[in-house]
Motif scaffolding. Structure first.
Motif, PDB file in Angstrom:
ATOM      1  N   LEU B 208      44.454  48.304  38.669  1.00 34.12           N
ATOM      2  CA  LEU B 208      44.298  47.937  37.260  1.00 34.12           C
ATOM      3  C   LEU B 208      42.849  47.514  37.026  1.00 34.12           C
ATOM      4  O   LEU B 208      42.294  46.750  37.813  1.00 34.12           O
ATOM      5  CB  LEU B 208      45.248  46.788  36.905  1.00 34.12           C
ATOM      6  CG  LEU B 208      46.714  47.199  36.768  1.00 34.12           C
ATOM      7  CD1 LEU B 208      47.625  45.983  36.825  1.00 34.12           C
ATOM      8  CD2 LEU B 208      46.929  47.971  35.468  1.00 34.12           C
ATOM      9  N   PRO B 209      42.223  47.995  35.961  1.00 43.80           N
ATOM     10  CA  PRO B 209      40.789  47.722  35.768  1.00 43.80           C
ATOM     11  C   PRO B 209      40.469  46.248  35.550  1.00 43.80           C
ATOM     12  O   PRO B 209      39.378  45.804  35.880  1.00 43.80           O
ATOM     13  CB  PRO B 209      40.439  48.546  34.524  1.00 43.80           C
ATOM     14  CG  PRO B 209      41.731  48.794  33.832  1.00 43.80           C
ATOM     15  CD  PRO B 209      42.769  48.853  34.903  1.00 43.80           C
ATOM     16  N   PHE B 210      41.405  45.494  34.984  1.00 45.17           N
ATOM     17  CA  PHE B 210      41.123  44.088  34.678  1.00 45.17           C
ATOM     18  C   PHE B 210      42.119  43.162  35.374  1.00 45.17           C
ATOM     19  O   PHE B 210      42.307  42.020  34.969  1.00 45.17           O
ATOM     20  CB  PHE B 210      41.154  43.846  33.167  1.00 45.17           C
ATOM     21  CG  PHE B 210      40.264  44.782  32.402  1.00 45.17           C
ATOM     22  CD1 PHE B 210      38.887  44.599  32.405  1.00 45.17           C
ATOM     23  CD2 PHE B 210      40.795  45.864  31.716  1.00 45.17           C
ATOM     24  CE1 PHE B 210      38.059  45.472  31.719  1.00 45.17           C
ATOM     25  CE2 PHE B 210      39.975  46.734  31.031  1.00 45.17           C
ATOM     26  CZ  PHE B 210      38.600  46.553  31.033  1.00 45.17           C
ATOM     27  N   GLY B 211      42.786  43.655  36.419  1.00 47.45           N
ATOM     28  CA  GLY B 211      43.752  42.839  37.139  1.00 47.45           C
ATOM     29  C   GLY B 211      44.957  42.492  36.279  1.00 47.45           C
ATOM     30  O   GLY B 211      45.264  43.192  35.307  1.00 47.45           O
ATOM     31  N   GLU B 212      45.636  41.429  36.644  1.00 45.48           N
ATOM     32  CA  GLU B 212      46.823  41.002  35.894  1.00 45.48           C
ATOM     33  C   GLU B 212      46.687  39.551  35.487  1.00 45.48           C
ATOM     34  O   GLU B 212      47.344  38.676  36.050  1.00 45.48           O
ATOM     35  CB  GLU B 212      48.080  41.188  36.747  1.00 45.48           C
ATOM     36  CG  GLU B 212      48.355  42.631  37.068  1.00 45.48           C
ATOM     37  CD  GLU B 212      49.677  42.806  37.813  1.00 45.48           C
ATOM     38  OE1 GLU B 212      50.722  42.646  37.174  1.00 45.48           O
ATOM     39  OE2 GLU B 212      49.631  43.091  39.017  1.00 45.48           O
ATOM     40  N   PRO B 213      45.838  39.263  34.500  1.00 43.93           N
ATOM     41  CA  PRO B 213      45.646  37.866  34.111  1.00 43.93           C
ATOM     42  C   PRO B 213      46.951  37.247  33.612  1.00 43.93           C
ATOM     43  O   PRO B 213      47.747  37.912  32.941  1.00 43.93           O
ATOM     44  CB  PRO B 213      44.588  37.930  33.003  1.00 43.93           C
ATOM     45  CG  PRO B 213      44.506  39.356  32.593  1.00 43.93           C
ATOM     46  CD  PRO B 213      45.027  40.189  33.705  1.00 43.93           C
ATOM     47  N   GLN B 214      47.146  35.979  33.939  1.00 40.50           N
ATOM     48  CA  GLN B 214      48.373  35.297  33.548  1.00 40.50           C
ATOM     49  C   GLN B 214      48.243  34.648  32.176  1.00 40.50           C
ATOM     50  O   GLN B 214      49.236  34.318  31.555  1.00 40.50           O
ATOM     51  CB  GLN B 214      48.729  34.211  34.581  1.00 40.50           C
ATOM     52  CG  GLN B 214      48.996  34.762  35.971  1.00 40.50           C
ATOM     53  CD  GLN B 214      50.126  35.791  35.980  1.00 40.50           C
ATOM     54  OE1 GLN B 214      51.230  35.517  35.522  1.00 40.50           O
ATOM     55  NE2 GLN B 214      49.835  36.989  36.479  1.00 40.50           N
ATOM     56  N   HIS B 215      47.013  34.455  31.735  1.00 41.92           N
ATOM     57  CA  HIS B 215      46.811  33.766  30.468  1.00 41.92           C
ATOM     58  C   HIS B 215      45.859  34.546  29.580  1.00 41.92           C
ATOM     59  O   HIS B 215      45.078  35.366  30.062  1.00 41.92           O
ATOM     60  CB  HIS B 215      46.251  32.359  30.706  1.00 41.92           C
ATOM     61  CG  HIS B 215      47.144  31.528  31.572  1.00 41.92           C
ATOM     62  ND1 HIS B 215      48.330  31.008  31.118  1.00 41.92           N
ATOM     63  CD2 HIS B 215      47.046  31.190  32.873  1.00 41.92           C
ATOM     64  CE1 HIS B 215      48.917  30.355  32.104  1.00 41.92           C
ATOM     65  NE2 HIS B 215      48.163  30.456  33.184  1.00 41.92           N
ATOM     66  N   LEU B 216      45.907  34.222  28.296  1.00 43.01           N
ATOM     67  CA  LEU B 216      45.060  34.895  27.330  1.00 43.01           C
ATOM     68  C   LEU B 216      43.578  34.697  27.657  1.00 43.01           C
ATOM     69  O   LEU B 216      42.752  35.585  27.449  1.00 43.01           O
ATOM     70  CB  LEU B 216      45.377  34.338  25.937  1.00 43.01           C
ATOM     71  CG  LEU B 216      44.897  35.205  24.781  1.00 43.01           C
ATOM     72  CD1 LEU B 216      45.524  36.586  24.851  1.00 43.01           C
ATOM     73  CD2 LEU B 216      45.208  34.531  23.465  1.00 43.01           C
ATOM     74  N   LYS B 217      43.260  33.541  28.207  1.00 42.95           N
ATOM     75  CA  LYS B 217      41.868  33.254  28.569  1.00 42.95           C
ATOM     76  C   LYS B 217      41.372  34.319  29.542  1.00 42.95           C
ATOM     77  O   LYS B 217      40.245  34.807  29.434  1.00 42.95           O
ATOM     78  CB  LYS B 217      41.806  31.866  29.202  1.00 42.95           C
ATOM     79  CG  LYS B 217      40.431  31.285  29.264  1.00 42.95           C
ATOM     80  CD  LYS B 217      40.483  29.770  29.514  1.00 42.95           C
ATOM     81  CE  LYS B 217      39.153  29.300  30.070  1.00 42.95           C
ATOM     82  NZ  LYS B 217      39.166  29.085  31.519  1.00 42.95           N
TER      83      LYS B 217
END
Lengths: 248, 460
Positions: B208-217
């Motif tokens: 995934l190009p931007f990983g899997e962020p858990q939060h909107l930040k």
């Protein structure tokens, strides 16, 4: 069933006829007139005669502030142009037409839908629904699932959900919006006889009461030139004729 | 047999899927019904109120959608009793089932991507931005068309946007969410192109190009932090595919493809993709560049009625040029017409077509030197025709089609490439036209879009 809702006709016979024809051609079986049949335009008598005929055939007609002013209160509290038009209109109504107006109710309700000319929490105070606060006050005051009003001359739609959040929306001409059960809706009609949202075409609402209630704000071009010429010929304020061309 | 619940005539069978906001059941009604499923929102106390609102949105939007790229709506029930939506169950697999086969070969990434872009184009033309494009929401019919499902987060520009008004936080799936969407913009169709870019990146690289962020930040980091270029992860990825993927992943929507149809066009014509520095990018941007973007991030504003306007602003115009007729006057008239249609629409692009007529019955001529020369000669002539237009490579493509029937070739091309407008010249009156009928007449009658027939004004 399809119901045509017409508000703020304001004595504009050309716009009124164009909307009625448009609505019938699209299968409207029922007619609701949401007040302000007269005032501003040059044909109050002819508009009232059609309204009386339609009510005789089962249409609903409601009282608007200009209708009330034309038979009772006069133009006090109105701006100069409106007051001049009321004085002019007053002198031209027959007794039968005055009686018809005197009998018009402020509200009507059918199948969970409330029809009213102005803001519904106090219909006789003729308040405008122009923002979210007014819309919330109106919706919180009534039981109806959907309220339909006029008075503002600009189309608008508000919705109140279980979360208490209010959603405002500017309807797109001709695009039906489903008024889903489970939330409150307040639909503000555009004006038939004196649009003020920058679009000079007459505006009415087509309501489809099928499996899901759907509202469409329809726009109908009409013969503005004739309607404006009659206003000038009647000696009414010229501004009332000019504004019809620009819808302001 | 256990007792089965019946809702409005639909017998509720086994659970197909339990999601965060709704549960899907297989349902049956009549023996001759197509496969169907029922979607029921989670309404229990303590559930996310967004589940209700998103279900209301889906109930408003689904009846307004049609065509092969959405599941057909069969019935729906309101909140006064049991809320549900019954729709056609697509029998094909979701794209998510392919995730274990990653990475996929570039050609397959492109063909899957083009099919999804077609589906998004169909939605955008129907005033809808999906806003939750991800492998689990993309199915494929057995006939190959991509089908978009789940309109619970979608925006319809002709309907009140309940999700936007009720919830300040943007909803969506964090790995795929466009930067503008993370900042609350819900009416830009190019947000779906960004999400599709993430999908393409994932299919091509298995990452995934931007990983899997858990939060909107964490999602907002993509406003300044660019992804690792796909070719750095997989050197076998060709430059044209990296060019397309990184264009989708541009932070500013204006740098992405203007429409889904144009993205599909590029994915179907890799050899004609204009390669920029994106294609050759080897590493992520340096510290200072990222810092500069972080200090002055891109701003996004919500505009009224963006979806339809955006789609209209960037048409694909196909101009069919009959080179064999060599009529300089008509060629110039076609160019004038093309220029007028480009007008002040910087997103519009022109596909120059020429049809090389082949005999109905002929031996395979693909290796025929003479045939190849004719093909190349036609291409050169198309380029010569287009030079005065003064358009950059990214807005101009050239296609020599081979077919026994000129009109059929133009029509097939227009259908396959979602062309918005075909322009072609009227042939002069001739014996062959009288015998064979007019190409422009047939194209005008059968094209899936507008057709303009150009003729020089008769001055006699």
């Amino acid at each position: 069933m399809r119901i045509a809702l017409l508000a703020d006709i304001h004595g504009n016979l050309e716009a009124f006829r164009a909307c009625l024809e448009h609505a019938r051609a699209r299968g409207a079986e029922r007619l609701v007139l949401l007040g302000d049949l007269v005032g501003y335009g040059a044909d109050p008598g002819a508009v009232l005669d059609i309204a009386m005929e339609e009510v005789g055939r089962g249409a609903i007609a409601l009282l608007g502030n200009h209708d009330e002013a034309a038979i009772a209160t006069g133009g006090s509290g109105m701006n100069d142009m409106a007051a001049a038009a009321i004085a002019w209109t007053r002198a031209r109504l027959t007794q039968a037409q005055r009686d018809f107006i005197a009998d018009l109710p402020l509200t009507a309700e059918e199948e969970g839908r409330l029809y009213v000319h102005a803001e519904a929490s106090a219909p006789a105070r003729w308040r405008y629904v122009t923002d979210a606060d007014a819309a919330r006050r109106s919706m919180e005051a009534v039981h109806a699932h959907a309220t339909f009003c006029g008075h503002v001359h600009k189309p608008g739609l508000y919705s109140l959900g279980d979360t208490g959040k209010l959603v405002g929306f500017r309807p797109v001409a001709g695009a039906p919006v489903p008024l889903a059960r489970g939330r409150h809706w307040l639909a503000v009609l555009g004006a038939v006889g004196q649009p003020r949202d920058g679009d000079p075409s007459a505006c009415y609402m087509m309501l489809d009461t099928g499996a899901q209630l759907q509202a469409s704000w329809m726009r109908v071009p009409y013969d503005v030139t004739t309607a404006a010429a009659k206003i000038r010929a009647a000696g009414l304020p010229v501004g009332l004729a000019e504004r019809l061309f620009v819808g302001r | 047999m256990p007792h089965r619940r019946v809702i409005d005539g639909f017998t509720v069978c086994e659970t197909l899927h339990e999601g965060g906001m709704a549960v899907l059941y297989r349902v049956e009604r009549n023996p001759d019904d197509p496969p169907m499923l029922m979607k029921v929102p989670r309404l229990r106390e303590g559930e996310d109120p967004a589940a209700i609102v998103s279900f209301e949105m889906e109930q408003m939007i689904m009846p307004r959608l049609s065509g092969p790229h959405v599941p057909r709506l069969i019935a729906q029930g309101g909140f006064e009793a049991q809320p549900y939506i019954v729709m056609e169950r697509i029998e094909g697999q979701a794209l998510s089932s392919r995730l274990r086969d990653l990475p996929l070969p570039p050609e397959e990434v492109a063909s899957i991507g083009a099919a999804i872009a077609d589906a998004l184009d169909a939605l955008h033309h129907q005033h809808v931005v999906h806003l939750d494009v991800k492998p689990a929401n993309i199915l494929f019919r057995e006939t190959g068309e991509a089908v978009m499902i789940d309109f619970g987060l979608a925006h319809h520009e002709q309907l009140p946007d309940l999700m936007a008004e009720e919830f300040r936080l943007p909803y969506g799936t964090t790995p795929y969410m466009a930067p503008g969407q993370a900042l609350g913009v819900r009416n830009d169709p190019r947000s779906d192109l960004f999400a599709l870019g993430v999908v393409l990146y994932q299919l091509a690289t298995a990452d995934l190009p931007f990983g899997e962020p858990q939060h909107l930040k964490g999602v907002k980091a993509r406003l300044w932090r660019d992804p690792v270029p796909p070719r750095r992860r997989r050197s076998s990825i060709p430059p044209w595919l990296q060019e397309i993927i990184l264009r989708c992943l541009e932070v500013s929507p204006t740098k992405r493809h203007p429409t889904a149809a144009q993205l599909a066009f590029d994915l179907r014509h890799p050899e004609q993709v204009e390669l920029t520095e994106r294609a050759e990018k080897r590493s992520r941007d340096g510290y200072l560049t990222v810092l500069r973007r972080r200090l002055r991030p891109e701003t996004f504003e919500q505009r009224a009625f963006t979806t339809a306007r955006q789609v209209r602003s960037a048409p694909i115009i196909a101009v069919a040029i009959d080179i064999s007729a060599v009529d300089e006057g008509l060629a110039a008239a076609l160019r004038d017409q093309a220029l007028r249609m480009l007008g002040n629409r910087p997103g519009a692009r022109i596909a120059c077509l020429n049809v090389l007529k082949t005999a109905l019955l002929s031996i395979d001529t693909t290796l025929d030197e003479q045939g190849r020369n004719r093909h190349v000669q036609r291409l050169v002539e198309l380029q010569h025709w287009a030079r005065p237009l003064g358009l950059g490579e990214s807005r101009l493509t050239f296609h020599v089609l081979e077919s026994a029937d000129v009109a059929d070739a133009i029509l097939d091309y227009a259908r396959a490439n979602r062309v918005d407008h075909v322009v072609l010249g009227a042939r002069a009156e001739s014996l062959s036209r009288r015998l064979l009928g007019s190409v422009s007449g047939k194209v005008a009658a059968e094209a899936p879009c507008s057709v303009t027939v150009v003729r020089q004004r008769h001055t006699g």
